[in-house]
Design an enzyme around this catalytic site. Structure first.
Site, PDB file in Angstrom:
ATOM      1  CG  LEU A 361      -1.954  -1.056   1.346  1.00  0.00           C
ATOM      2  CD1 LEU A 361      -2.595  -1.039   2.723  1.00  0.00           C
ATOM      3  CD2 LEU A 361      -3.004  -0.842   0.279  1.00  0.00           C
ATOM      4  N   GLY A 362       2.035   1.144   0.552  1.00  0.00           N
ATOM      5  CA  GLY A 362       2.881   2.326   0.606  1.00  0.00           C
ATOM      6  C   GLY A 362       4.155   2.047   1.353  1.00  0.00           C
ATOM      7  CD  GLN A 363       9.389   1.542   0.996  1.00  0.00           C
ATOM      8  OE1 GLN A 363       9.028   0.927   0.006  1.00  0.00           O
ATOM      9  NE2 GLN A 363      10.315   1.091   1.804  1.00  0.00           N
ATOM     10  N   GLY A 364       6.750   3.930   4.140  1.00  0.00           N
ATOM     11  CA  GLY A 364       6.931   5.046   5.054  1.00  0.00           C
ATOM     12  C   GLY A 364       8.368   5.182   5.477  1.00  0.00           C
ATOM     13  CG  PHE A 366       9.782   4.313  10.995  1.00  0.00           C
ATOM     14  CD1 PHE A 366       8.752   5.206  11.178  1.00  0.00           C
ATOM     15  CD2 PHE A 366      11.027   4.610  11.496  1.00  0.00           C
ATOM     16  CE1 PHE A 366       8.963   6.364  11.874  1.00  0.00           C
ATOM     17  CE2 PHE A 366      11.235   5.771  12.187  1.00  0.00           C
ATOM     18  CZ  PHE A 366      10.207   6.664  12.379  1.00  0.00           C
ATOM     19  N   GLY A 367       9.109   1.684   7.176  1.00  0.00           N
ATOM     20  CA  GLY A 367       8.874   0.389   6.586  1.00  0.00           C
ATOM     21  C   GLY A 367       7.749   0.410   5.573  1.00  0.00           C
ATOM     22  CB  VAL A 369       1.801  -0.073   4.691  1.00  0.00           C
ATOM     23  CG1 VAL A 369       0.469  -0.466   5.302  1.00  0.00           C
ATOM     24  CG2 VAL A 369       2.514   0.930   5.579  1.00  0.00           C
ATOM     25  CE  LYS A 384       4.956   2.078   8.990  1.00  0.00           C
ATOM     26  NZ  LYS A 384       4.542   3.453   8.973  1.00  0.00           N
ATOM     27  CG  ASP A 478       6.969  11.302  10.261  1.00  0.00           C
ATOM     28  OD1 ASP A 478       7.173  12.369   9.649  1.00  0.00           O
ATOM     29  OD2 ASP A 478       7.208  10.187   9.780  1.00  0.00           O
TER      30      ASP A 478
END
Ligand SMILES: *[C@@H]1O[C@H](CO)[C@@H](O)[C@H](O)[C@H]1NC(C)=O
Ligand SMILES: *[C@@H]1O[C@H](CO)[C@@H](O)[C@H](O)[C@H]1NC(C)=O
Ligand SMILES: *[C@@H]1O[C@H](CO)[C@@H](O)[C@H](O)[C@H]1NC(C)=O
Ligand SMILES: *[C@@H]1O[C@H](CO)[C@@H](O)[C@H](O)[C@H]1NC(C)=O
Ligand SMILES: *[C@@H]1O[C@H](CO)[C@@H](O)[C@H](O)[C@H]1NC(C)=O
Ligand SMILES: *[C@@H]1O[C@H](CO)[C@@H](O)[C@H](O)[C@H]1NC(C)=O
Ligand SMILES: *[C@@H]1O[C@H](CO)[C@@H](O)[C@H](O)[C@H]1NC(C)=O
Ligand SMILES: *[C@@H]1O[C@H](CO)[C@@H](O)[C@H](O)[C@H]1NC(C)=O
Ligand SMILES: *[C@@H]1O[C@H](CO)[C@@H](O)[C@H](O)[C@H]1NC(C)=O
Ligand SMILES: *[C@@H]1O[C@H](CO)[C@@H](O)[C@H](O)[C@H]1NC(C)=O
Ligand SMILES: *[C@@H]1O[C@H](CO)[C@@H](O)[C@H](O)[C@H]1NC(C)=O
Length: 698
Positions: A361-364, A366-367, A369, A384, A478
């Site tokens: 779903l995405g990349q933050g 820290f890691g 998802v 996550k 954040d």
């Protein structure tokens, strides 16, 4: 408590006791993890993860394609073949906080074939990889399926490989060597094979056997090589001291990689044995398999089994390590009624299709998802997975989780549970069908005004809750549109709260957050104090408000301004504030509300932390029960340490900015700003633009 009642249920108790008896020996058995493949065909295909151009063909692992389809399909290829199950290669010892590193032995036979009259390329490796991901794009040619031109040498690659290189690069000694590669293809140590009479890719097709022995106690590796059928040589072709635990993830994947370039060869592995010392398992991961097996044998219904397993795991943990702080925390977490639960790694692995790329779903920060569906129910979740190896911070993390766990608010993404096994950390959230705010602000058609207003109201409410309503103050750290999720009715749900602090106790979070994208949300004072506060959260909130109203990113280059906030401030000064509103709204918004929002955004962006409104005031302003905040015509200069006593408020308030000179005069004002550098910090700060990129530790 519900859990206790269940434990007292007679059948659960009986099952638990039975399982304890059967399982106990498993905790004491120190064995090795072993694999042996004497040949490869489709029946063993499921034992491997094939990535890139790799496959099984003609009884061999083909890391790059076989020639059956013509030469042009052999050029510029890369592939990897890895064991899909991660193997624990090192661990912390609780008693003295030192590492224990697993020893391993491996032997494999390779066939690197080239056509008579051609030049071989590029090479093959034995690889310890952090994951079973695809080889990165551009990993053909000299990159051996390991890295690419932009990733090469980066410490965050987390791989160690032994290369068998058949093409000379400028940094290579020759075109026939063995090398130890740490996070890059420019080997740390190499040894030429030519003096030993070994040619990796000879004209006469030859199979070679390689032996790699790693001693985890002395942290040393030996590599041997000989023509297939020979005894293991006495002398190693290469040996090196290396503590692999400094580079590879605690749980890594073992296997091979290879590439071809403009020159090509066949990179085949035709047999492989591997033995890895099994480190004691503290996550309960191994025993789980046994538990399930036995439980099924006993014929328990699935519900009872799951419950019992969890009780057992807790029970065994208690028994094995009473007094261990982490276990206490786990216990505490598990004991909170109606709160998130602990998931099993396998459960989450299944639910996300083994962390399938297509479900990402995405990349933050820290890691990544992933979207998942919990087995046994049709509930959609977002899982996550933290990419960073956080072994040191485990206890801190769990401590923080106990706080996050208790946070309940309609504008927070509900946390359903967590999983922390073998150094891998996963958090399970409720799935948010409408994605994150940034996707709507910057993609598609944008959002209508009332939805935008409602979203800001939701975020304000969540911020107030974590800052003031909850008894243990939580700072988000954040806040940005990609962390603001939208539920089915487009209500804002704040995600990732408390995580930054949970994951970083040693202040590194600041530099980590300093990546592009998050820049613009960090208040100036954070760069100096290295501390996140409620005021810095409010600053980030202000940036989000401006983004939502203007539909522009915070690092927005317009008419000489680097930051959106500076541009809006200028429009405010010139009495043209509404020109900042997102043109995609087509003028369809109440001017009064838009002005209220923009002034709120500016007020929250005040350089002086003390001048920013508190969450309480923000909620009132948004709900229109308080007037819009007063904002000085000129952005005050950033002064550190902050001046004591009442602030100099907008000394230019009377000056209505005679057109034409406005920009120049504002620049002059700003660069005259008082500035004192705090001890040990050299700062060069363009106050007008407030460009945080320029603030750096010298
Ligand atoms: C485990 O492997 C090591 C090294 O590979 C070996 O020396 C040892 O004998 C093995 N132990 C068992 C129980 O197989
Ligand atoms: C695959 O190889 C195994 C031994 O490694 C053998 O028992 C099996 O028959 C082979 N299967 C096929 C389809 O060739
Ligand atoms: C292979 O890659 C090299 C370097 O990137 C490039 O110059 C060459 O054209 C590529 N060859 C083919 C057939 O794609
Ligand atoms: C740390 O403790 C383990 C036993 O728990 C012991 O085997 C090891 O030698 C110790 N290491 C050091 C450096 O003291
Ligand atoms: C792997 O182990 C088997 C059984 O011990 C042995 O026959 C075989 O030669 C080994 N293969 C390699 C590549 O060392
Ligand atoms: C290297 O791989 C990364 C992702 O794995 C990718 O973003 C980047 O563009 C690649 N670089 C090159 C030069 O292909
Ligand atoms: C190393 O990789 C990380 C994550 O991919 C990236 O943020 C960082 O900028 C890279 N470092 C260098 C020196 O390229
Ligand atoms: C290996 O090389 C990498 C990259 O050049 C470097 O960061 C690392 O310190 C080296 N390690 C050793 C053990 O020489
Ligand atoms: C390779 O080609 C050369 C010249 O065509 C020939 O003399 C030699 O015998 C060939 N070697 C093999 C192994 O086929
Ligand atoms: C290499 O190994 C393969 C598979 O065992 C075998 O078919 C082939 O004949 C061997 N080649 C040589 C030159 O020994
Ligand atoms: C290890 O390598 C060094 C050179 O790097 C060599 O002098 C030494 O003899 C080697 N030791 C063994 C046991 O192979």
């Amino acid at each position: 408590m519900r859990r206790r009642t269940r434990f007292n249920h007679p059948s659960a108790v009986a099952t638990t006791l039975l399982l304890v008896i059967v399982i106990l020996p498993a905790f004491h058995a120190a064995e090795n993890i072993s694999y042996s493949f004497t040949s490869f065909n489709d029946s063993v295909k499921s034992s491997f993860a094939f990535r890139g151009d790799a496959t099984i063909y003609q009884g061999a692992l083909q890391l790059t394609p076989d020639s059956r389809n013509g030469d042009n399909l052999l050029i510029n290829k890369s592939g990897r073949i890895l064991l899909p199950d991660p193997i624990k290669l090192w661990d912390w010892q609780q008693s003295n906080n030192t590492k224990r590193v697993a020893s391993f032995n491996t032997a494999f036979t390779i066939n690197v074939f080239r056509d008579n009259g051609t030049v071989p390329g590029e090479g093959l490796t034995f690889l310890i990889a952090p994951n079973v991901d695809e080889p990165p794009p551009g990993s053909y040619g000299p990159f051996l399926g390991l890295t690419n031109a932009s990733l090469d040498g980066n410490n965050s690659n987390h791989f160690v490989a032994i290369e068998f290189d058949t093409a000379k690069q400028p940094y290579d000694r020759d075109d026939n060597h063995v090398g130890l590669d740490i996070n890059g293809v420019d080997s740390n140590i190499t040894a030429s094979l030519t003096p030993l009479g070994i040619e990796i890719a000879p004209v006469n097709p030859t199979n070679h056997t390689v032996w790699i022995d790693y001693d985890g106690v002395h942290r040393h590796v030996w590599v041997y090589m000989a023509v297939e059928g020979s005894e293991k040589p006495v002398a190693a072709v290469l040996n090196a001291s290396i503590d692999i635990s400094d580079y590879v993830l605690q749980s890594s994947h073992l296997g091979f990689s290879a590439s071809t370039g403009n020159n090509f060869e066949l990179n085949c592995v035709i047999a492989w044995n591997l033995t890895v010392e099994k480190l004691p398992d503290d996550g309960g991961g191994l025993s789980l398999g046994a538990i399930i097996g036995v439980a099924v044998g006993v014929g328990c219904v699935l519900v009872v089994m799951t419950l019992t397993t969890r009780i057992l795991v807790v029970f065994c943990r208690r028994k094995r390590a009473a007094g261990n702080e982490r276990d206490m925390l786990r216990k505490k977490l598990n004991g909170l009624p109606g709160t998130p639960r602990e998931f099993e790694y396998k459960e989450l692995k299944v639910s996300t299709g083994n962390f399938d790329e297509r479900r990402k779903l995405g990349q933050g920060a820290f890691g990544e998802v992933y979207k998942g569906v919990l087995p046994g129910s049709s509930m959609e979740v977002a899982v996550k997975r933290f990419s960073r190896d956080k072994t040191k911070g485990q206890d801190d993390f769990l401590a923080e989780l106990t706080i996050i766990n208790c946070l309940r608010h309609r504008n927070l993404v509900p946390l359903l549970g967590w999983c922390h096994e073998n150094g891998v950390l996963l958090l399970v959230y409720e799935f948010m069908p409408n994605g994150s705010l940034d996707q709507h602000l910057y993609g598609g058609e944008g959002l209508v005004w009332w939805r935008r207003y409602n979203i800001v109201a939701g975020v304000a409410s969540a911020l107030h809750y974590i800052h003031h309503e909850y008894n243990q103050m939580v700072v988000h750290r954040d806040l940005k549109p990609s962390n603001i999720m939208l539920d089915a009715t487009f209500d804002a749900r704040l995600g990732d709260f408390g995580l930054a602090r949970a994951l970083d106790t040693d202040k590194t979070s600041f530099t980590e957050l300093g990546v592009v994208g998050t820049r613009g949300y960090i208040a100036n004072e954070c760069c100096i104090t290295q501390k996140f506060t409620r005021e810095s959260d409010v600053y980030a909130f202000g940036t989000v408000v401006l983004e939502v109203v203007c539909g522009r990113r915070p690092l927005y280059d317009v008419s000489g301004f680097h930051l959106l906030v500076d541009w809006v401030w200028k429009l405010h000064r010139e009495g043209r504030l509404l020109e900042a509103v997102d043109p995609r709204l087509g003028g369809e918004y109440p001017a009064e509300d838009a002005e209220r929002m923009l002034l709120l955004g500016l007020a929250c962006s005040q350089p002086h932390p003390g001048a920013r409104p508190k969450a309480q005031a923000i909620v009132q302003i948004v709900s229109r029960s308080a007037p819009p905040p007063g904002v000085p015509k000129f952005k005050p200069a950033f002064v550190w340490p902050p001046p004591q006593g009442p602030l100099l408020k907008g000394n230019h308030d009377d000056d209505n900015g005679t057109s034409g000179t406005t920009l120049a005069s504002s620049t002059a004002t700003s660069s005259n700003g008082v500035f004192s550098s705090a001890g040990g910090w050299a700062l060069s700060l363009d106050v007008e633009t407030g460009d945080s990129e320029k603030i750096s530790r010298r």
